[in-house]
Enzyme design. Structure first.
Site, PDB file in Angstrom:
ATOM      1  N   HIS A   1      43.517  56.587  47.918  1.00  0.00           N
ATOM      2  CA  HIS A   1      43.517  56.803  46.467  1.00  0.00           C
ATOM      3  C   HIS A   1      42.496  57.857  46.033  1.00  0.00           C
ATOM      4  O   HIS A   1      42.481  58.239  44.872  1.00  0.00           O
ATOM      5  CB  HIS A   1      43.208  55.479  45.761  1.00  0.00           C
ATOM      6  CG  HIS A   1      44.153  55.125  44.655  1.00  0.00           C
ATOM      7  ND1 HIS A   1      45.350  55.765  44.421  1.00  0.00           N
ATOM      8  CD2 HIS A   1      44.067  54.165  43.689  1.00  0.00           C
ATOM      9  CE1 HIS A   1      45.948  55.214  43.374  1.00  0.00           C
ATOM     10  NE2 HIS A   1      45.187  54.251  42.907  1.00  0.00           N
TER      11      HIS A   1
ATOM     12  N   ASN B   1      42.670  53.632  37.024  1.00  0.00           N
ATOM     13  CA  ASN B   1      43.612  53.240  35.975  1.00  0.00           C
ATOM     14  C   ASN B   1      43.203  53.658  34.566  1.00  0.00           C
ATOM     15  O   ASN B   1      44.000  53.562  33.641  1.00  0.00           O
ATOM     16  CB  ASN B   1      43.843  51.724  36.011  1.00  0.00           C
ATOM     17  CG  ASN B   1      44.521  51.294  37.297  1.00  0.00           C
ATOM     18  OD1 ASN B   1      44.897  52.107  38.132  1.00  0.00           O
ATOM     19  ND2 ASN B   1      44.669  49.998  37.460  1.00  0.00           N
TER      20      ASN B   1
ATOM     21  N   ASP C   1      46.562  61.551  44.673  1.00  0.00           N
ATOM     22  CA  ASP C   1      47.312  61.076  45.835  1.00  0.00           C
ATOM     23  C   ASP C   1      48.757  60.780  45.450  1.00  0.00           C
ATOM     24  O   ASP C   1      49.046  60.413  44.319  1.00  0.00           O
ATOM     25  CB  ASP C   1      46.660  59.806  46.401  1.00  0.00           C
ATOM     26  CG  ASP C   1      46.620  58.673  45.373  1.00  0.00           C
ATOM     27  OD1 ASP C   1      47.361  57.695  45.551  1.00  0.00           O
ATOM     28  OD2 ASP C   1      45.855  58.767  44.395  1.00  0.00           O
TER      29      ASP C   1
ATOM     30  N   ASN D   1      49.191  54.967  38.364  1.00  0.00           N
ATOM     31  CA  ASN D   1      48.471  54.451  37.201  1.00  0.00           C
ATOM     32  C   ASN D   1      47.470  55.444  36.616  1.00  0.00           C
ATOM     33  O   ASN D   1      47.271  55.478  35.400  1.00  0.00           O
ATOM     34  CB  ASN D   1      47.776  53.133  37.540  1.00  0.00           C
ATOM     35  CG  ASN D   1      48.774  52.009  37.685  1.00  0.00           C
ATOM     36  OD1 ASN D   1      49.852  52.034  37.106  1.00  0.00           O
ATOM     37  ND2 ASN D   1      48.430  51.009  38.486  1.00  0.00           N
TER      38      ASN D   1
END
Length: 191
Positions: free
Chosen positions: A19, A66, A92, A113
């Site tokens: 991530h 997020n 990513d 997200n």
């Protein structure tokens, strides 16, 4: 001036995870162009400098993935930027194999997200993106566990090359424009 934002999660436990491709690419650009750190502002670690003759702000939002849009919106508002021409987001992508990158002018969040947060906060999905492939999650895996996990040694070698290539792509966007970068990098197939 351009805002180049790499998405990721702050903290040692998230370093070098799938991530954090955005953070890793920002680190590559900082090292490559000797961009001095300016500290923390607008909920991000950031630095200002020049790349390919353009003034840039390199940012790593500290809001966790997020809520990335909170930080990016603050930068855009403070510097009165046009996100459709002055924002590049690096992140990513599970739909690309490790080692692949893809450049886009615009698009949906695609289930990511961090991108959902940015689109929601800045009110447009028309901004430049550099996606770094991390590979599809294995069957039966939880998506969060997968993207917060680390690469195998072999995958890491490919991903490190992709991070360098993503940094190259940012330079091409700044020097020659988004279309040139898309033509150069999106046509490449993994060997």
């Amino acid at each position: 001036m351009y805002l180049i934002a790499g998405l990721g999660n702050p903290g040692k436990q998230y370093e070098r995870t799938r991530h954090n491709m955005g953070f890793d690419t920002i680190d590559e650009l900082v090292d490559r162009h000797r961009i001095p750190g300016s500290g923390v502002q607008h909920k991000a670690m950031y630095g200002k400098g020049m790349i390919a003759g353009e003034k840039v702000i390199l940012a790593k939002p500290l809001t966790y993935m997020n809520l990335s849009g909170d930080s990016i919106r603050e930068f855009i508002n403070y510097y009165k930027m046009d996100p459709e021409t002055e924002l590049i987001v690096i992140y990513d992508d599970i739909d690309l194999e490790p080692g692949q990158i893809r450049i886009k002018k615009k698009g949906s969040a695609g289930g990511h997200n961090g991108m959902k947060s940015i689109i929601s906060q800045i009110g447009t999905q028309n901004f430049y993106r550099v996606k770094v492939g991390v590979g599809e999650k294995p069957a039966g895996w939880d998506l969060a566990d997968y993207v917060l996990g680390r690469f195998s040694t072999k995958e890491r070698e490919e991903v490190d090359k992709a991070i360098e290539e993503a940094a190259d792509a940012v330079e091409v966007i700044l020097r020659e424009g988004i279309d040139a970068a898309m033509n150069k990098y999106n046509a490449k197939k993994k060997q």
